[in-house]
Structures are given as C-alpha cells and as structure tokens.
Write a protein that holds these residues in place. Structure first.
Motif, PDB file in Angstrom:
ATOM      1  N   LYS A   1       0.838  -1.201   0.000  1.00 51.06           N
ATOM      2  CA  LYS A   1       0.000   0.000   0.000  1.00 51.06           C
ATOM      3  C   LYS A   1       0.874   1.253   0.000  1.00 51.06           C
ATOM      4  O   LYS A   1       0.779   2.111   0.866  1.00 51.06           O
ATOM      5  CB  LYS A   1      -0.956  -0.006   1.197  1.00 51.06           C
ATOM      6  N   ARG A   2       1.711   1.316  -1.017  1.00 47.72           N
ATOM      7  CA  ARG A   2       2.541   2.500  -1.191  1.00 47.72           C
ATOM      8  C   ARG A   2       1.825   3.489  -2.116  1.00 47.72           C
ATOM      9  O   ARG A   2       0.995   3.107  -2.932  1.00 47.72           O
ATOM     10  CB  ARG A   2       3.904   2.105  -1.766  1.00 47.72           C
ATOM     11  N   CYS A   3       2.181   4.750  -1.986  1.00 45.93           N
ATOM     12  CA  CYS A   3       1.543   5.760  -2.808  1.00 45.93           C
ATOM     13  C   CYS A   3       2.527   6.886  -3.090  1.00 45.93           C
ATOM     14  O   CYS A   3       3.600   6.985  -2.473  1.00 45.93           O
ATOM     15  CB  CYS A   3       0.282   6.311  -2.130  1.00 45.93           C
ATOM     16  N   LEU A   4       2.155   7.737  -4.017  1.00 45.37           N
ATOM     17  CA  LEU A   4       2.844   8.984  -4.290  1.00 45.37           C
ATOM     18  C   LEU A   4       1.949  10.115  -3.803  1.00 45.37           C
ATOM     19  O   LEU A   4       0.729  10.083  -4.005  1.00 45.37           O
ATOM     20  CB  LEU A   4       3.116   9.130  -5.793  1.00 45.37           C
ATOM     21  N   ILE A   5       2.537  11.096  -3.156  1.00 40.99           N
ATOM     22  CA  ILE A   5       1.780  12.188  -2.558  1.00 40.99           C
ATOM     23  C   ILE A   5       2.151  13.495  -3.248  1.00 40.99           C
ATOM     24  O   ILE A   5       3.328  13.858  -3.324  1.00 40.99           O
ATOM     25  CB  ILE A   5       2.054  12.273  -1.045  1.00 40.99           C
ATOM     26  N   LEU A   6       1.160  14.201  -3.757  1.00 39.22           N
ATOM     27  CA  LEU A   6       1.378  15.405  -4.541  1.00 39.22           C
ATOM     28  C   LEU A   6       1.676  16.602  -3.645  1.00 39.22           C
ATOM     29  O   LEU A   6       1.037  16.785  -2.608  1.00 39.22           O
ATOM     30  CB  LEU A   6       0.138  15.727  -5.382  1.00 39.22           C
ATOM     31  N   SER A   7       2.640  17.421  -4.084  1.00 38.63           N
ATOM     32  CA  SER A   7       2.971  18.634  -3.336  1.00 38.63           C
ATOM     33  C   SER A   7       3.714  19.602  -4.243  1.00 38.63           C
ATOM     34  O   SER A   7       4.286  19.188  -5.266  1.00 38.63           O
ATOM     35  CB  SER A   7       3.836  18.293  -2.118  1.00 38.63           C
TER      36      SER A   7
ATOM     37  N   LEU B   1       6.610  14.821  -6.072  1.00 33.01           N
ATOM     38  CA  LEU B   1       5.874  13.725  -5.448  1.00 33.01           C
ATOM     39  C   LEU B   1       6.677  13.120  -4.298  1.00 33.01           C
ATOM     40  O   LEU B   1       7.826  12.716  -4.475  1.00 33.01           O
ATOM     41  CB  LEU B   1       5.559  12.629  -6.473  1.00 33.01           C
ATOM     42  N   PHE B   2       6.055  13.095  -3.113  1.00 40.57           N
ATOM     43  CA  PHE B   2       6.630  12.396  -1.976  1.00 40.57           C
ATOM     44  C   PHE B   2       6.366  10.900  -2.107  1.00 40.57           C
ATOM     45  O   PHE B   2       5.317  10.482  -2.610  1.00 40.57           O
ATOM     46  CB  PHE B   2       5.966  12.832  -0.667  1.00 40.57           C
ATOM     47  N   ALA B   3       7.268  10.086  -1.590  1.00 42.97           N
ATOM     48  CA  ALA B   3       6.968   8.679  -1.349  1.00 42.97           C
ATOM     49  C   ALA B   3       6.107   8.586  -0.096  1.00 42.97           C
ATOM     50  O   ALA B   3       6.378   9.248   0.905  1.00 42.97           O
ATOM     51  CB  ALA B   3       8.259   7.884  -1.160  1.00 42.97           C
ATOM     52  N   GLY B   4       5.059   7.773  -0.160  1.00 48.08           N
ATOM     53  CA  GLY B   4       4.175   7.650   0.986  1.00 48.08           C
ATOM     54  C   GLY B   4       3.576   6.263   1.108  1.00 48.08           C
ATOM     55  O   GLY B   4       3.783   5.384   0.259  1.00 48.08           O
ATOM     56  N   LEU B   5       2.842   6.073   2.193  1.00 56.78           N
ATOM     57  CA  LEU B   5       2.052   4.870   2.428  1.00 56.78           C
ATOM     58  C   LEU B   5       0.610   5.305   2.658  1.00 56.78           C
ATOM     59  O   LEU B   5       0.352   6.421   3.119  1.00 56.78           O
ATOM     60  CB  LEU B   5       2.543   4.104   3.655  1.00 56.78           C
ATOM     61  N   TYR B   6      -0.329   4.410   2.355  1.00 57.04           N
ATOM     62  CA  TYR B   6      -1.736   4.738   2.588  1.00 57.04           C
ATOM     63  C   TYR B   6      -2.448   3.521   3.167  1.00 57.04           C
ATOM     64  O   TYR B   6      -1.938   2.401   3.158  1.00 57.04           O
ATOM     65  CB  TYR B   6      -2.408   5.179   1.285  1.00 57.04           C
TER      66      TYR B   6
ATOM     67  N   TYR C   1      -9.368   7.282   2.527  1.00 58.54           N
ATOM     68  CA  TYR C   1      -8.001   6.840   2.762  1.00 58.54           C
ATOM     69  C   TYR C   1      -7.300   7.728   3.790  1.00 58.54           C
ATOM     70  O   TYR C   1      -7.678   8.884   4.012  1.00 58.54           O
ATOM     71  CB  TYR C   1      -7.207   6.861   1.456  1.00 58.54           C
ATOM     72  N   THR C   2      -6.261   7.165   4.400  1.00 59.26           N
ATOM     73  CA  THR C   2      -5.333   7.928   5.226  1.00 59.26           C
ATOM     74  C   THR C   2      -3.933   7.699   4.664  1.00 59.26           C
ATOM     75  O   THR C   2      -3.676   6.705   3.979  1.00 59.26           O
ATOM     76  CB  THR C   2      -5.382   7.499   6.701  1.00 59.26           C
ATOM     77  N   ALA C   3      -3.006   8.621   4.959  1.00 56.36           N
ATOM     78  CA  ALA C   3      -1.676   8.519   4.349  1.00 56.36           C
ATOM     79  C   ALA C   3      -0.609   9.097   5.264  1.00 56.36           C
ATOM     80  O   ALA C   3      -0.887   9.899   6.169  1.00 56.36           O
ATOM     81  CB  ALA C   3      -1.652   9.253   3.011  1.00 56.36           C
ATOM     82  N   THR C   4       0.628   8.666   5.020  1.00 54.31           N
ATOM     83  CA  THR C   4       1.794   9.182   5.723  1.00 54.31           C
ATOM     84  C   THR C   4       2.914   9.427   4.726  1.00 54.31           C
ATOM     85  O   THR C   4       2.993   8.759   3.686  1.00 54.31           O
ATOM     86  CB  THR C   4       2.264   8.201   6.815  1.00 54.31           C
ATOM     87  N   ILE C   5       3.790  10.384   5.030  1.00 54.36           N
ATOM     88  CA  ILE C   5       4.917  10.740   4.165  1.00 54.36           C
ATOM     89  C   ILE C   5       6.182  10.061   4.688  1.00 54.36           C
ATOM     90  O   ILE C   5       6.499  10.142   5.878  1.00 54.36           O
ATOM     91  CB  ILE C   5       5.127  12.266   4.129  1.00 54.36           C
ATOM     92  N   ILE C   6       6.909   9.395   3.804  1.00 49.59           N
ATOM     93  CA  ILE C   6       8.190   8.773   4.160  1.00 49.59           C
ATOM     94  C   ILE C   6       9.247   9.867   4.356  1.00 49.59           C
ATOM     95  O   ILE C   6       9.349  10.807   3.553  1.00 49.59           O
ATOM     96  CB  ILE C   6       8.658   7.814   3.047  1.00 49.59           C
TER      97      ILE C   6
END
Length: 243
Positions: free
Chosen positions: A103-109, A141-146, A154-159
């Motif tokens: 459950k990895r994701c990319l986080i926009l910023s 894009l941050f590397a993240g988990l969701y 969904y919920t998410a965190t930034i690596i």
C-alpha cells in the motif's frame, strides 16, 4: 520530519504536470481545493496516487490509521503521530509494517515547511523546487504509504529520510527531510513486484537530484486560531533567502 505542506496549483495544472509520468485525473474533482499551508495535525487531505490505481488521484486524510486501529481512528490519532514514517524502520513499526509492501503511494505537493533553529528559536522555512514554468515551485511527489479508512476513504503518511547537505542546513536540528522521489523512480515505488531490500535501497538513494530552494517565512505560522492558508504564509520575510 514534514508536518506542513502546500499544493497551490489548480487541478488542470496538476493533471498536465503529471502527464510525463501518469495519465492521472482527480477521482473527486469537485473536492479539490489548492492550499498554501496544510498543518498535518489538522488531518486535512493530501492527494495521492495509489499502487493499484495509478490513473486516479484520491484525497487521503493526513495521518495514517493502521488496520488494527480502524475501529477507533480518532482515539489512535490522539495517542500516535503517523504524519511521517521513517524509512529506516518502516518495515518494523507496527503502524506500517503490514502495509509497506502493498500500500505505497505517491503524494502530490509543490512545497513544504521545515524548521531552522537559530539561538534556540525555530524559524519556519518554505521549501520548494523552482522550474522555468513554475519559478515559485513546481509539482513534485513524496513517497508515501496509505490505508483504507472506509470505502474510498483513505489515510496517508509521508516517508522521511536523513537530510542531504542542503536540508541538513535548513532542518539543522533533527536533520530529516521528506522523501521527494526522483521522476524515474515513480513507477518503481508503485511496483508491486518490489521486495524489501529493493525498497530499502530505493528509499536510501531515491531522493530527487532536482534543486530545492528555501526561505524563512513568518513565525505566525505557529500560532493557533488563525488562518494560515493564504499566500502571506509562504512569502519570504525580510531576512531573505538563507540557503
């Protein structure tokens, strides 16, 4: 650590910027509103691209809630800070180890805030990645988990990782930085065939080579009860750009 972010671009600008790597659209377009300052402790929405649906952009409440806390998310968040996940122990911590592989994701910023300490005083700095098209800060894009909170919620965190030379000067106390991925590693981060050693190597060496800039902003950003979601809170203060 990274507890405050920005995403100032319009929906159309984001989708256009992503085209080099993803043909991704906002799944709930009417919900998206650009922001200058999002305080993670308010658990507002980040915007993520998930492993299993790289063609869609979903909102995700900032602060990951693991499976074992889904029965009481608010209670979990009162006791636990999961705004960030340290790369060094992401496969060991109870909050992340069950989802880090699938459950990895990319986080926009397009910007984030880090504290710089001088003479015992914390001075917030706005960090951004200028480009010719967006000198005020391009999309990254941050590397993240969701994790799923409910059906399509969904919920998410930034690596985060140890700071490089630039961010060690900015975040000069903790010396950490969010993992902003190099463009050519986006697909690898979302690849369900990656194993733990490969992911650990990616997190250790995957930070973008694109240059960042940082400048001090008003310390009013730390005050409670005021609206910090305005351009004033990313504007340089008189001290000017330090790094």
């Amino acid at each position: 650590m990274c507890y405050s972010t920005a995403l100032r671009k319009k929906k159309e600008q984001i989708e256009q910027s992503l085209l080099a790597n993803f043909d991704a659209d906002f799944e709930i377009p009417l919900e998206y509103l650009p922001y200058y300052h999002l305080n993670g402790f308010t658990h507002g929405n980040l915007y993520i691209i998930k492993m299993d649906e790289p063609e869609k952009i979903y909102p995700a409440s900032w602060g990951l809630v693991p499976n074992w806390a889904l029965h009481n998310p608010e209670g979990f968040r009162k006791k636990s800070n999961t705004l960030n996940a340290r790369a060094e122990n992401v496969f060991e911590r109870n909050s992340y180890k069950d989802i880090a592989e699938d459950k990895r994701c990319l986080i926009l910023s397009d910007g984030f805030f880090e504290p710089h300490h001088e003479n015992g005083v914390s001075i917030p700095h706005f960090c951004y990645q200028p480009s010719k098209e967006y000198p005020e800060g391009d999309l990254f894009l941050f590397a993240g988990l969701y994790n799923e909170l409910d059906d399509e919620l969904y919920t998410a965190t930034i690596i985060t990782v140890g700071a490089n030379a630039f961010f060690a000067e900015v975040h000069n106390k903790r010396k950490r930085m969010p993992l902003v991925l190099a463009d050519d590693l986006f697909e690898d981060w979302l690849d369900d065939g990656m194993n733990q050693p490969q992911l650990n190597e990616l997190m250790a060496y995957g930070f973008t080579s694109q240059d960042f800039k940082a400048h001090p902003v008003t310390r009013e950003i730390y005050k409670k009860g005021i609206d910090t979601n305005t351009p004033r809170f990313i504007a340089p203060v008189d001290k000017g750009t330090l790094f």
